[in-house]
Design an enzyme around this catalytic site. Sequence first.
Site, PDB file in Angstrom:
ATOM      1  N   ARG A 128      52.281  47.028  76.572  1.00 29.52           N
ATOM      2  CA  ARG A 128      52.351  47.456  75.159  1.00 29.52           C
ATOM      3  C   ARG A 128      51.018  47.945  74.619  1.00 29.52           C
ATOM      4  O   ARG A 128      50.762  47.904  73.421  1.00 29.52           O
ATOM      5  CB  ARG A 128      52.917  46.345  74.267  1.00 29.52           C
ATOM      6  CG  ARG A 128      54.329  45.949  74.654  1.00 29.52           C
ATOM      7  CD  ARG A 128      55.083  45.324  73.516  1.00 29.52           C
ATOM      8  NE  ARG A 128      56.431  45.027  73.957  1.00 29.52           N
ATOM      9  CZ  ARG A 128      56.813  43.897  74.523  1.00 29.52           C
ATOM     10  NH1 ARG A 128      55.937  42.921  74.692  1.00 29.52           N
ATOM     11  NH2 ARG A 128      58.049  43.723  74.899  1.00 29.52           N
ATOM     12  N   LYS A 150      47.054  62.375  70.699  1.00 23.78           N
ATOM     13  CA  LYS A 150      48.421  62.693  71.129  1.00 23.78           C
ATOM     14  C   LYS A 150      48.516  62.525  72.640  1.00 23.78           C
ATOM     15  O   LYS A 150      47.651  63.016  73.375  1.00 23.78           O
ATOM     16  CB  LYS A 150      48.757  64.149  70.801  1.00 23.78           C
ATOM     17  CG  LYS A 150      49.266  64.382  69.417  1.00 23.78           C
ATOM     18  CD  LYS A 150      49.789  65.807  69.349  1.00 23.78           C
ATOM     19  CE  LYS A 150      50.228  66.185  67.972  1.00 23.78           C
ATOM     20  NZ  LYS A 150      50.650  67.594  67.915  1.00 23.78           N
ATOM     21  N   GLU A 192      42.337  78.282  73.133  1.00 24.19           N
ATOM     22  CA  GLU A 192      42.445  77.227  72.102  1.00 24.19           C
ATOM     23  C   GLU A 192      41.240  77.280  71.158  1.00 24.19           C
ATOM     24  O   GLU A 192      41.354  76.958  69.985  1.00 24.19           O
ATOM     25  CB  GLU A 192      42.545  75.835  72.751  1.00 24.19           C
ATOM     26  CG  GLU A 192      43.769  75.628  73.650  1.00 24.19           C
ATOM     27  CD  GLU A 192      45.004  75.087  72.906  1.00 24.19           C
ATOM     28  OE1 GLU A 192      45.005  75.029  71.666  1.00 24.19           O
ATOM     29  OE2 GLU A 192      45.974  74.731  73.609  1.00 24.19           O
ATOM     30  N   LYS A 234      38.917  69.780  64.460  1.00 19.50           N
ATOM     31  CA  LYS A 234      40.098  68.980  64.788  1.00 19.50           C
ATOM     32  C   LYS A 234      39.997  67.609  64.134  1.00 19.50           C
ATOM     33  O   LYS A 234      40.989  67.085  63.608  1.00 19.50           O
ATOM     34  CB  LYS A 234      40.284  68.851  66.307  1.00 19.50           C
ATOM     35  CG  LYS A 234      41.557  68.079  66.642  1.00 19.50           C
ATOM     36  CD  LYS A 234      42.186  68.426  67.947  1.00 19.50           C
ATOM     37  CE  LYS A 234      43.506  67.683  68.135  1.00 19.50           C
ATOM     38  NZ  LYS A 234      44.110  67.901  69.432  1.00 19.50           N
ATOM     39  N   GLU A 244      50.871  64.064  62.152  1.00 14.57           N
ATOM     40  CA  GLU A 244      51.495  65.380  61.990  1.00 14.57           C
ATOM     41  C   GLU A 244      52.622  65.395  60.961  1.00 14.57           C
ATOM     42  O   GLU A 244      53.720  65.860  61.214  1.00 14.57           O
ATOM     43  CB  GLU A 244      51.990  65.911  63.343  1.00 14.57           C
ATOM     44  CG  GLU A 244      52.125  67.415  63.348  1.00 14.57           C
ATOM     45  CD  GLU A 244      52.230  68.015  64.735  1.00 14.57           C
ATOM     46  OE1 GLU A 244      51.354  67.753  65.561  1.00 14.57           O
ATOM     47  OE2 GLU A 244      53.195  68.743  64.973  1.00 14.57           O
ATOM     48  N   ARG A 248      48.304  68.780  60.228  1.00 16.09           N
ATOM     49  CA  ARG A 248      48.068  68.793  61.680  1.00 16.09           C
ATOM     50  C   ARG A 248      48.963  69.809  62.394  1.00 16.09           C
ATOM     51  O   ARG A 248      48.611  70.323  63.462  1.00 16.09           O
ATOM     52  CB  ARG A 248      48.271  67.391  62.255  1.00 16.09           C
ATOM     53  CG  ARG A 248      47.881  67.329  63.720  1.00 16.09           C
ATOM     54  CD  ARG A 248      47.743  65.930  64.258  1.00 16.09           C
ATOM     55  NE  ARG A 248      47.344  66.000  65.664  1.00 16.09           N
ATOM     56  CZ  ARG A 248      46.949  64.992  66.375  1.00 16.09           C
ATOM     57  NH1 ARG A 248      46.868  63.790  65.842  1.00 16.09           N
ATOM     58  NH2 ARG A 248      46.615  65.142  67.646  1.00 16.09           N
ATOM     59  N   ASN A 252      49.289  73.792  65.855  1.00 20.68           N
ATOM     60  CA  ASN A 252      50.289  74.336  66.773  1.00 20.68           C
ATOM     61  C   ASN A 252      50.406  75.852  66.679  1.00 20.68           C
ATOM     62  O   ASN A 252      51.364  76.434  67.198  1.00 20.68           O
ATOM     63  CB  ASN A 252      51.660  73.708  66.486  1.00 20.68           C
ATOM     64  CG  ASN A 252      51.679  72.244  66.852  1.00 20.68           C
ATOM     65  OD1 ASN A 252      51.193  71.862  67.915  1.00 20.68           O
ATOM     66  ND2 ASN A 252      52.208  71.410  65.974  1.00 20.68           N
ATOM     67  N   HIS A 255      51.834  77.886  69.492  1.00 23.31           N
ATOM     68  CA  HIS A 255      52.445  76.959  70.448  1.00 23.31           C
ATOM     69  C   HIS A 255      53.954  77.111  70.581  1.00 23.31           C
ATOM     70  O   HIS A 255      54.500  76.824  71.644  1.00 23.31           O
ATOM     71  CB  HIS A 255      52.100  75.511  70.087  1.00 23.31           C
ATOM     72  CG  HIS A 255      50.723  75.108  70.535  1.00 23.31           C
ATOM     73  ND1 HIS A 255      49.587  75.731  70.088  1.00 23.31           N
ATOM     74  CD2 HIS A 255      50.298  74.153  71.411  1.00 23.31           C
ATOM     75  CE1 HIS A 255      48.527  75.178  70.653  1.00 23.31           C
ATOM     76  NE2 HIS A 255      48.925  74.228  71.462  1.00 23.31           N
ATOM     77  N   HIS A 259      55.021  77.524  74.141  1.00 28.56           N
ATOM     78  CA  HIS A 259      55.852  76.532  74.836  1.00 28.56           C
ATOM     79  C   HIS A 259      57.101  77.178  75.430  1.00 28.56           C
ATOM     80  O   HIS A 259      57.566  76.782  76.506  1.00 28.56           O
ATOM     81  CB  HIS A 259      56.242  75.394  73.883  1.00 28.56           C
ATOM     82  CG  HIS A 259      55.120  74.423  73.622  1.00 28.56           C
ATOM     83  ND1 HIS A 259      55.175  73.465  72.644  1.00 28.56           N
ATOM     84  CD2 HIS A 259      53.921  74.255  74.230  1.00 28.56           C
ATOM     85  CE1 HIS A 259      54.061  72.759  72.646  1.00 28.56           C
ATOM     86  NE2 HIS A 259      53.279  73.222  73.597  1.00 28.56           N
ATOM     87  N   HIS A 273      48.692  76.465  80.272  1.00 27.04           N
ATOM     88  CA  HIS A 273      49.013  76.167  78.872  1.00 27.04           C
ATOM     89  C   HIS A 273      48.171  77.016  77.913  1.00 27.04           C
ATOM     90  O   HIS A 273      48.690  77.634  76.979  1.00 27.04           O
ATOM     91  CB  HIS A 273      48.788  74.677  78.613  1.00 27.04           C
ATOM     92  CG  HIS A 273      48.950  74.288  77.177  1.00 27.04           C
ATOM     93  ND1 HIS A 273      50.176  74.259  76.551  1.00 27.04           N
ATOM     94  CD2 HIS A 273      48.042  73.950  76.225  1.00 27.04           C
ATOM     95  CE1 HIS A 273      50.016  73.905  75.279  1.00 27.04           C
ATOM     96  NE2 HIS A 273      48.730  73.707  75.056  1.00 27.04           N
TER      97      HIS A 273
END
Length: 372
Positions: A128, A150, A192, A234, A244, A248, A252, A255, A259, A273
């Site tokens: 955990r 993330k 990026e 960032k 997000e 935030r 993206n 993206h 994606h 990517h």
Amino acid sequence: MASPDNLTKSLMIQTATHAYPILFGEGTLGAVDALLAPYAKGHQIVIITDDTVAGRYLAPVQTACERLDKIVHVVCVAAGEASKSFTIFQRVCEEVLAFQPDRKTLLVALGGGVVGDLTGFVASVLLRGLPFVQIPTTLLSQVDSSVGGKTAINCAAGKNLIGSFYPPKAVVMDIATLDSLPQRELLAGYGEVLKYGLLGDAAFFERLLREGEAMLAGDRALRCDIIRYCCAMKAAIVEEDEKEQGKRALLNLGHTFGHAIEKLAGYGGGVLHGEAVALGCLMAMTLSAPDVTEEEVDGLRAHYRAVGLPCRMSDLQADVVWDAGALTHACYGDKKASDGGLTFVILRAIGDATVQKGVDAARVQQIFEQYQ
Ligand SMILES: NC(=O)c1ccc[n+]([C@@H]2O[C@H](COP(=O)([O-])OP(=O)(O)OC[C@H]3O[C@@H](n4cnc5c(N)ncnc54)[C@H](O)[C@@H]3O)[C@@H](O)[C@H]2O)c1
């Protein structure tokens, strides 16, 4: 204990729930023990890396960790996006569990965004939650994926759909690792970097158009400065919106298009990517018309050509039929899609991004056709 005397400026990320430092330096890997010591509170450290990075950087990091009088284990995955899979996630979990970790066992992610995302996700679920530190070794991971907490793996339904928000205890960057990064990977990370200028800082964007080539050519001082600037941008966004719920999402930019491209190529199928995101940023600019003019899109396209970034899907190194309908369909699977509609980050102007819901699918398909 070795002292990282060549460590330069650091930054602190302070969200509502967590605070952690980003440490920037040159040649710091061999002295990483001093930096890791505050977080290595148990008797074991597990370094998770990939087989390419291991060949270059594992030895100094492992030796430094051993100087902390810890039992140091290594888990190595194959280099590349395909390692962000359920199968590899399970294998890594089981390998780490075989070391009988306790809740103080420190995981160290040594590598690019793939290793960082995978390790972070493993750290977030084992017992955990185990402490972990990011040592990012690609430009993309230094300016983006190692910062912000993330973590994720990919699955058949889409990219990064299984993951968690789980910040590292610290991020330790050695800018010198970029010297061994293949040019194509460097460029993917630069996609990026440009994204930060486009979404939130027109002056930074202009600076990149002027200085980006020198940075890519290897100017270390410039690299350090630009990487730190991106991390600060960032940090500011993540501090305001860690999970997000709002701002935030602007990170993206490019993206949703990107994606979809990655999904059609198959993760690990030849498209990096950062390349997909770079192309996605051009497409997002086209989607932003008339607020973004065709001349502005052409300006960025000319910069892409000058540095060697892809300007259309046929420039990508993937053997894929770029079916515009299938690409548009893939956009519906994006995390930002809501209420069955299409959501994109678009620009009101260069340096000023916003989230646009209910985007017309026919327009998106047209853009995919235009960029074939
Ligand atoms: N968590 C986030 O917020 C976030 C943000 C952006 C991207 N990402 C994720 O990051 C991943 C991409 O990261 P990436 O571009 O770093 O890819 P990567 O981790 O696959 O690294 C790229 C390649 O470079 C090699 N490499 C790494 N460091 C090297 C070095 N110093 N010298 C030589 N070779 C080196 C790796 O072995 C790999 O083959 C994607 O999965 C993406 O989804 C996550």
